[in-house]
Design a protein around this motif. Structure first.
Motif, short mmCIF file in Angstrom:
data_model
loop_
_atom_site.label_atom_id
_atom_site.label_comp_id
_atom_site.label_asym_id
_atom_site.label_seq_id
_atom_site.Cartn_x
_atom_site.Cartn_y
_atom_site.Cartn_z
N VAL A 142 24.66 -10.67 20.57
CA VAL A 142 24.26 -10.95 22.30
C VAL A 142 22.55 -9.88 22.32
CG1 VAL A 142 24.58 -12.14 24.63
CG2 VAL A 142 25.91 -11.53 22.75
N CYS A 143 22.03 -10.51 22.13
CA CYS A 143 20.53 -9.80 22.09
C CYS A 143 19.06 -10.38 23.88
CB CYS A 143 19.49 -9.96 20.90
SG CYS A 143 18.15 -9.69 21.07
N HIS A 144 18.56 -9.52 24.20
CA HIS A 144 17.79 -10.00 25.63
C HIS A 144 17.26 -11.02 24.50
CE1 HIS A 144 17.29 -8.70 29.36
NE2 HIS A 144 17.38 -7.81 29.37
N GLY A 166 21.69 -18.13 20.11
CA GLY A 166 22.02 -16.48 18.72
C GLY A 166 21.28 -16.72 17.69
N HIS A 167 21.32 -15.00 16.91
CA HIS A 167 20.04 -15.06 16.25
C HIS A 167 20.08 -13.41 15.58
CE1 HIS A 167 18.08 -13.48 19.44
NE2 HIS A 167 17.77 -12.28 18.99
N GLU A 168 21.62 -13.15 15.90
CA GLU A 168 21.53 -11.36 15.39
C GLU A 168 23.08 -12.07 15.18
OE1 GLU A 168 20.95 -7.45 16.96
OE2 GLU A 168 22.70 -7.80 17.58
N GLY A 227 20.86 -7.84 11.89
CA GLY A 227 19.82 -8.94 11.91
C GLY A 227 18.43 -8.60 13.23
N CYS A 228 18.53 -8.27 14.35
CA CYS A 228 17.97 -8.14 15.26
C CYS A 228 17.41 -6.85 16.10
CB CYS A 228 18.39 -9.19 16.04
SG CYS A 228 16.70 -9.16 17.80
N GLY A 229 18.26 -6.20 16.45
CA GLY A 229 18.25 -5.07 16.75
C GLY A 229 17.47 -3.78 16.11
#
Ligand SMILES: [Zn+2]
Ligand SMILES: [Zn+2]
Length: 385
Positions: free
Chosen positions: A44-46, A66-68, A174-176
């Protein structure tokens, strides 16, 4: 050919800003050039908070967020050859087209085709595979929509993983991780012995710190207003910490700690005042890299005269490199133990925990929540941290 029926999955749906609920939705089978992935885990990303609160602009709902994430390929559409069912994959939220001007210029994270469809919440053909049971189309959050038991993504959105990395950790790549490591390696190109200031030690900021540490940065200075985040940064290799909730003169402190100004400063918050702090912490000739995502309409004012010192400031979007090239390398780094991902996860929860996880991010509490959708494939139970 008879069209196949959609399947029913549980997913976190943003009905409208402020209203996120976990409910059953319909997912169409993958079409040509698409991949069906069973999601094992999702961070869960900002940016999920920005979308959930409507701060990235009108019209971005209803949407599956959701993207990560990471998971296992279940089915591939016609023409997909780089993965097969059973492969572990990390999801990439800029599935670049490889044909537009930006892609041809070697800037796939700026792919204009992906940007258009990401904004519209659609697949590359302009349609959606997600619907509410009453038929209402649902947008795919950042072309990924992985707060869901399954996703259909463009082929370029599923990057195969090397073995040996638990998927609850691989999700973070995948994101961070891509964003933080890319800003350090692709944009700033931090070299051994250079001083680095990192402002904002959340999920992405800690990856900037990790990348700078691996590059040999020294001193490595962490800046935040949350003592708990600073403590974690010190544990993870920062040489000094500056608490802006207690230090009335952070610019002076940073200049002292870096011997007159930093060689690199990274802003990972998304506020004009922290971007200005990054700028002011620099030595002449140095560059600030802004990773944080500002609210729509926010403006940054700089002391224009200081441009005469060769200082620079630039943005970095999703690591500014090529995720198809960078993500497998980052996965190997983590699988080999050179990059610790487990230590930045402050909470593991089931899909239903997404609403609380978004609230914790709004309050600035903790670093990363990972939602475990498939404990067996993720390699952990939801409550293990
Ligand atoms: Zn993100
Ligand atoms: Zn493109």
């Amino acid at each position: 050919m008879v069209a196949r029926a959609p399947s029913t999955i549980r997913a976190a749906v943003l009905r409208e800003p402020g209203d996120v609920r976990v409910e059953e939705v319909l997912l169409d089978p993958p079409g040509a050039g698409e991949v069906l992935v069973r999601v094992a885990a999702a961070g869960v990303c900002h940016s999920d908070v920005h979308l959930a609160d409507g701060s990235l602009g009108e019209g971005r709902w209803p949407m599956v967020l959701g993207h990560e994430g990471a998971g296992v390929v279940e089915e591939v559409g016609d023409g997909v050859t780089h993965v097969v069912p059973g492969d572990d994959v990390v999801l990439c939220w800029v599935p670049s087209c490889r044909e537009c001007a930006a892609c041809r210029a070697g800037r796939p994270t700026l792919c204009t085709v992906a940007a258009t469809h990401s904004l519209a919440g659609t697949m590359p053909d302009g349609t959606t595979r997600l619907h509410l049971p009453d038929g209402t189309p649902l947008q795919h959050g950042l072309m990924t929509a992985c707060f869901a038991e399954r996703v259909v993504v463009p082929a370029a959105g599923a990057i195969p993983l090397p073995g040996g990395l638990p998927l609850w950790q691989a999700a973070l790549l995948g994101c961070g991780v891509m964003t933080g490591f890319g800003a350090v390696g692709n944009v700033a190109r931090v070299a051994a012995g250079e001083s680095v200031v990192v402002i904002g030690l959340g999920g992405v900021g800690l990856q900037v710190l990790a990348a700078a540490k691996l590059a040999g940065a020294a001193p490595l200075v962490a800046v935040d207003r949350d003592p708990a985040k600073l403590a974690l940064a010190l544990e993870r290799g920062a040489d000094a910490a500056v608490d802006t909730s207690a230090d009335g003169h952070p610019v002076r402190t940073l200049r002292t700690l870096t011997g007159g100004g930093a060689d690199h400063a990274f802003e990972v918050v998304g506020l004009p005042e922290t971007m200005l702090l990054a700028w002011k912490s620099l030595r002449p000739g140095a560059m600030a890299v802004v990773i944080g995502i500002a609210a729509k309409g926010a403006e940054l004012r700089l002391p224009a005269l200081e441009l005469s010192t060769d200082k620079g400031i630039r943005g970095s979007f999703y690591g500014s490199g090529d995720p198809a090239r960078d993500l497998p390398g980052l996965a190997r780094l983590a699988a080999d133990g050179a990059l610790d991902l487990a230590g930045v996860v402050t909470q593991l929860d089931a899909l239903d925990g997404v609403v609380d996880a978004l609230d914790r991010l709004r309050r600035g509490e903790g670093v990363r929540t990972v939602l475990v959708l498939d404990p067996e494939r993720a390699g952990t139970e939801p409550a293990a941290v």
